[in-house]
Scaffold this motif. Structure first.
Motif, PDB file in Angstrom:
ATOM      1  N   ALA A   1      35.048  24.334  31.419  1.00 51.45           N
ATOM      2  CA  ALA A   1      36.368  23.862  30.835  1.00 51.45           C
ATOM      3  C   ALA A   1      37.916  24.249  31.725  1.00 51.45           C
ATOM      4  CB  ALA A   1      36.104  25.073  29.883  1.00 51.45           C
ATOM      5  N   LEU A   2      39.292  23.605  30.913  1.00 50.94           N
ATOM      6  CA  LEU A   2      39.686  23.947  32.382  1.00 50.94           C
ATOM      7  C   LEU A   2      40.762  24.106  30.941  1.00 50.94           C
ATOM      8  CD1 LEU A   2      41.957  24.311  34.276  1.00 50.94           C
ATOM      9  CD2 LEU A   2      42.556  21.570  33.939  1.00 50.94           C
ATOM     10  N   ARG A   3      41.826  25.766  30.792  1.00 52.77           N
ATOM     11  CA  ARG A   3      42.598  25.694  30.147  1.00 52.77           C
ATOM     12  C   ARG A   3      44.076  26.119  31.027  1.00 52.77           C
ATOM     13  NH1 ARG A   3      42.409  30.891  25.999  1.00 52.77           N
ATOM     14  NH2 ARG A   3      41.050  28.657  24.714  1.00 52.77           N
ATOM     15  N   GLU A   4      45.146  25.697  30.290  1.00 52.44           N
ATOM     16  CA  GLU A   4      46.371  26.122  31.116  1.00 52.44           C
ATOM     17  C   GLU A   4      47.307  26.834  30.687  1.00 52.44           C
ATOM     18  OE1 GLU A   4      49.271  26.121  34.148  1.00 52.44           O
ATOM     19  OE2 GLU A   4      47.554  25.390  33.848  1.00 52.44           O
ATOM     20  N   THR A   5      47.806  28.076  30.319  1.00 50.11           N
ATOM     21  CA  THR A   5      48.072  28.999  29.369  1.00 50.11           C
ATOM     22  C   THR A   5      49.994  29.197  29.878  1.00 50.11           C
ATOM     23  OG1 THR A   5      46.462  29.786  29.062  1.00 50.11           O
ATOM     24  CG2 THR A   5      48.236  30.398  27.766  1.00 50.11           C
ATOM     25  N   SER A   6      50.830  29.093  29.177  1.00 49.25           N
ATOM     26  CA  SER A   6      52.328  29.446  29.505  1.00 49.25           C
ATOM     27  C   SER A   6      52.567  30.882  29.081  1.00 49.25           C
ATOM     28  CB  SER A   6      53.296  28.088  29.540  1.00 49.25           C
ATOM     29  OG  SER A   6      54.312  28.749  29.639  1.00 49.25           O
ATOM     30  N   TYR A   7      52.853  31.811  30.055  1.00 45.21           N
ATOM     31  CA  TYR A   7      53.547  32.768  28.913  1.00 45.21           C
ATOM     32  C   TYR A   7      54.863  33.269  28.935  1.00 45.21           C
ATOM     33  CZ  TYR A   7      48.792  35.077  28.940  1.00 45.21           C
ATOM     34  OH  TYR A   7      47.322  35.021  28.475  1.00 45.21           O
ATOM     35  N   LYS A   8      56.102  33.813  28.821  1.00 41.82           N
ATOM     36  CA  LYS A   8      57.721  33.047  28.840  1.00 41.82           C
ATOM     37  C   LYS A   8      57.772  33.937  29.871  1.00 41.82           C
ATOM     38  CE  LYS A   8      61.679  33.761  26.393  1.00 41.82           C
ATOM     39  NZ  LYS A   8      62.588  33.731  24.550  1.00 41.82           N
ATOM     40  N   VAL A   9      56.732  35.379  29.875  1.00 36.17           N
ATOM     41  CA  VAL A   9      57.512  36.490  31.093  1.00 36.17           C
ATOM     42  C   VAL A   9      56.432  36.074  31.704  1.00 36.17           C
ATOM     43  CG1 VAL A   9      57.539  39.059  31.231  1.00 36.17           C
ATOM     44  CG2 VAL A   9      58.216  38.161  29.047  1.00 36.17           C
ATOM     45  N   GLY A  10      55.239  35.851  32.230  1.00 36.69           N
ATOM     46  CA  GLY A  10      54.362  36.392  33.284  1.00 36.69           C
ATOM     47  C   GLY A  10      54.364  34.603  33.910  1.00 36.69           C
ATOM     48  N   GLY A  11      54.596  34.262  33.430  1.00 37.64           N
ATOM     49  CA  GLY A  11      54.575  33.024  33.600  1.00 37.64           C
ATOM     50  C   GLY A  11      53.052  31.786  33.874  1.00 37.64           C
ATOM     51  N   ALA A  12      52.770  30.578  34.388  1.00 36.09           N
ATOM     52  CA  ALA A  12      51.849  29.917  33.977  1.00 36.09           C
ATOM     53  C   ALA A  12      50.653  30.071  34.828  1.00 36.09           C
ATOM     54  CB  ALA A  12      51.853  28.377  33.938  1.00 36.09           C
ATOM     55  N   VAL A  13      49.162  29.916  33.873  1.00 38.00           N
ATOM     56  CA  VAL A  13      48.190  30.477  34.504  1.00 38.00           C
ATOM     57  C   VAL A  13      47.591  29.418  33.981  1.00 38.00           C
ATOM     58  CG1 VAL A  13      48.666  32.761  35.350  1.00 38.00           C
ATOM     59  CG2 VAL A  13      47.661  32.102  33.070  1.00 38.00           C
ATOM     60  N   THR A  14      46.129  29.564  35.538  1.00 39.15           N
ATOM     61  CA  THR A  14      44.938  28.331  35.377  1.00 39.15           C
ATOM     62  C   THR A  14      43.634  28.563  34.882  1.00 39.15           C
ATOM     63  OG1 THR A  14      46.664  27.043  35.909  1.00 39.15           O
ATOM     64  CG2 THR A  14      44.084  25.755  35.861  1.00 39.15           C
ATOM     65  N   THR A  15      43.258  29.007  33.816  1.00 42.05           N
ATOM     66  CA  THR A  15      41.456  29.821  33.841  1.00 42.05           C
ATOM     67  C   THR A  15      41.136  28.801  33.834  1.00 42.05           C
ATOM     68  OG1 THR A  15      42.123  29.777  31.467  1.00 42.05           O
ATOM     69  CG2 THR A  15      42.693  31.413  33.282  1.00 42.05           C
ATOM     70  N   PHE A  16      39.738  28.491  34.548  1.00 43.91           N
ATOM     71  CA  PHE A  16      38.582  27.954  34.293  1.00 43.91           C
ATOM     72  C   PHE A  16      36.733  28.291  34.209  1.00 43.91           C
ATOM     73  CE2 PHE A  16      39.458  27.873  38.573  1.00 43.91           C
ATOM     74  CZ  PHE A  16      37.960  28.789  39.238  1.00 43.91           C
ATOM     75  N   LYS A  17      35.785  27.468  33.855  1.00 46.06           N
ATOM     76  CA  LYS A  17      34.489  27.411  34.374  1.00 46.06           C
ATOM     77  C   LYS A  17      34.150  26.551  34.541  1.00 46.06           C
ATOM     78  CE  LYS A  17      31.142  30.110  31.049  1.00 46.06           C
ATOM     79  NZ  LYS A  17      30.507  31.200  30.468  1.00 46.06           N
ATOM     80  N   VAL A  18      32.949  26.719  35.502  1.00 44.58           N
ATOM     81  CA  VAL A  18      31.455  25.686  35.097  1.00 44.58           C
ATOM     82  C   VAL A  18      30.404  26.247  35.215  1.00 44.58           C
ATOM     83  CG1 VAL A  18      30.794  23.849  36.985  1.00 44.58           C
ATOM     84  CG2 VAL A  18      33.867  24.595  36.836  1.00 44.58           C
ATOM     85  N   GLY A  19      29.551  26.013  34.711  1.00 43.45           N
ATOM     86  CA  GLY A  19      28.576  26.394  34.704  1.00 43.45           C
ATOM     87  C   GLY A  19      27.068  25.494  34.402  1.00 43.45           C
ATOM     88  N   ALA A  20      26.386  25.292  35.196  1.00 40.97           N
ATOM     89  CA  ALA A  20      24.892  24.196  35.014  1.00 40.97           C
ATOM     90  C   ALA A  20      23.843  24.457  34.502  1.00 40.97           C
ATOM     91  CB  ALA A  20      25.122  23.624  37.042  1.00 40.97           C
ATOM     92  N   THR A  21      22.648  24.248  34.420  1.00 43.79           N
ATOM     93  CA  THR A  21      21.614  24.680  33.984  1.00 43.79           C
ATOM     94  C   THR A  21      20.697  23.764  34.387  1.00 43.79           C
ATOM     95  OG1 THR A  21      21.235  23.635  31.654  1.00 43.79           O
ATOM     96  CG2 THR A  21      21.957  26.401  32.382  1.00 43.79           C
ATOM     97  N   TYR A  22      18.844  23.971  35.570  1.00 46.49           N
ATOM     98  CA  TYR A  22      18.355  22.567  35.939  1.00 46.49           C
ATOM     99  C   TYR A  22      16.566  23.499  35.094  1.00 46.49           C
ATOM    100  CZ  TYR A  22      14.893  20.632  38.901  1.00 46.49           C
ATOM    101  OH  TYR A  22      14.182  20.030  39.888  1.00 46.49           O
ATOM    102  N   ASP A  23      16.196  22.864  34.531  1.00 44.97           N
ATOM    103  CA  ASP A  23      14.524  22.800  34.079  1.00 44.97           C
ATOM    104  C   ASP A  23      13.977  22.324  35.331  1.00 44.97           C
ATOM    105  OD1 ASP A  23      15.246  24.482  31.206  1.00 44.97           O
ATOM    106  OD2 ASP A  23      16.232  22.768  31.215  1.00 44.97           O
TER     107      ASP A  23
END
Length: 266
Positions: free
Chosen positions: A11-33
């Motif tokens: 998952a990837l998210r781009e967020t823009s704050y009027k004061v703090g600026g733009a930030v990118t957050t993400f998460k990568v996961g995997a499971t193996y049986d």
């Protein structure tokens, strides 16, 4: 994407704050049986993420209050009376950034139905932590070379210290690591006696905090792992037993923590 044995998600998210600026957050996961055979019943899992905490309105725009007292000026090596020390917000703050890594294994043996055991290790590294320090520590930090605080020090035309503004800044760090161990067993009461109803579930969980270190604006490191007051216990654990039917359930829960160890500063 996924298959019979491997599942991967992101998952990837781009967020823009009027004061703090733009930030990118993400998460990568995997499971193996693991496939049938010698490793049957084993599941491997892992995640990696980049997360943020935006500064609050109070952090950014607090009107503050004003104090007054004696402050030592290390630049001139003298104590200065009647220095004002207003506490206000800081609109130049940026979001705190955390990198989190987790990896674990789950074992659900086919030869022991209803039993599961898991082990998960984690590591968290937080940068740009928002912190506020005292007026004296601000001028000490500036003198030590931390320029983030130099702008809060006000002098008159002669260079005499007249005001030190206390405001939050992105100058602290925090690191944490440890692991969780969990085991559970669920059994139908009918497996013991055909006429009995309901299920019984036994569960045990333990968490070890191997490290929780904070670093302030002056570079001081405080080790909080093992501090039951003002920090976190080295070990926390819980055990429970639950009997449940379609109509009701009864549970017993026990919790505990390890003894406190001596506080450590570096």
């Amino acid at each position: 994407c996924s298959s019979d044995l491997l599942d991967v998600n992101a998952a990837l998210r781009e967020t823009s704050y009027k004061v703090g600026g733009a930030v990118t957050t993400f998460k990568v996961g995997a499971t193996y049986d693991a496939p049938d055979g010698a490793l049957e019943g084993i599941r491997l899992r892992g995640t990696y993420s980049r997360d943020i905490r935006a500064p609050s309105l109070g952090d950014l725009f607090a009107g503050g209050r004003v104090g007054q007292g004696v402050q030592f000026d290390p630049f001139r090596n003298l104590s200065v009376p009647n220095v004002l020390s207003p506490q206000i917000g800081n609109p130049k703050l940026t979001p705190e950034i955390a990198h989190q890594t987790g990896a674990g294994v789950v074992y659900s043996p086919a030869w022991f139905p209803g039993f599961d055991v898991s082990f998960d290790a984690f590591k968290i590294d937080i940068k740009n932590v928002i912190s506020i320090v005292s007026a004296q520590n601000e001028i000490n930090a500036c003198y030590a070379g931390n320029t983030a605080y130099c702008g809060f020090i006000i002098r008159d035309a002669s260079g005499a210290l007249v005001q030190i503004i206390s405001a939050p800044a992105n100058t602290a760090f925090e690191k944490e690591s440890g692991f969780d161990v969990e085991a559970s067993y669920r059994k139908s009461m009918a497996d013991f006696v055909d006429s009995w109803s309901g299920n019984i579930t036994l569960r045990a969980l333990a968490t070890k905090i191997a490290k929780q270190d904070t670093t302030d604006a002056l570079g001081n490191v405080v080790r909080l792992a093992g501090q039951n007051t003002g920090g976190v216990p080295t070990w926390t654990y819980s055990v429970s037993a639950t009997y449940s039917t379609d109509d009701f359930s009864v549970a017993w829960v026990g919790r505990g923590i390890s003894a406190e160890i001596g506080r450590a500063h570096v």
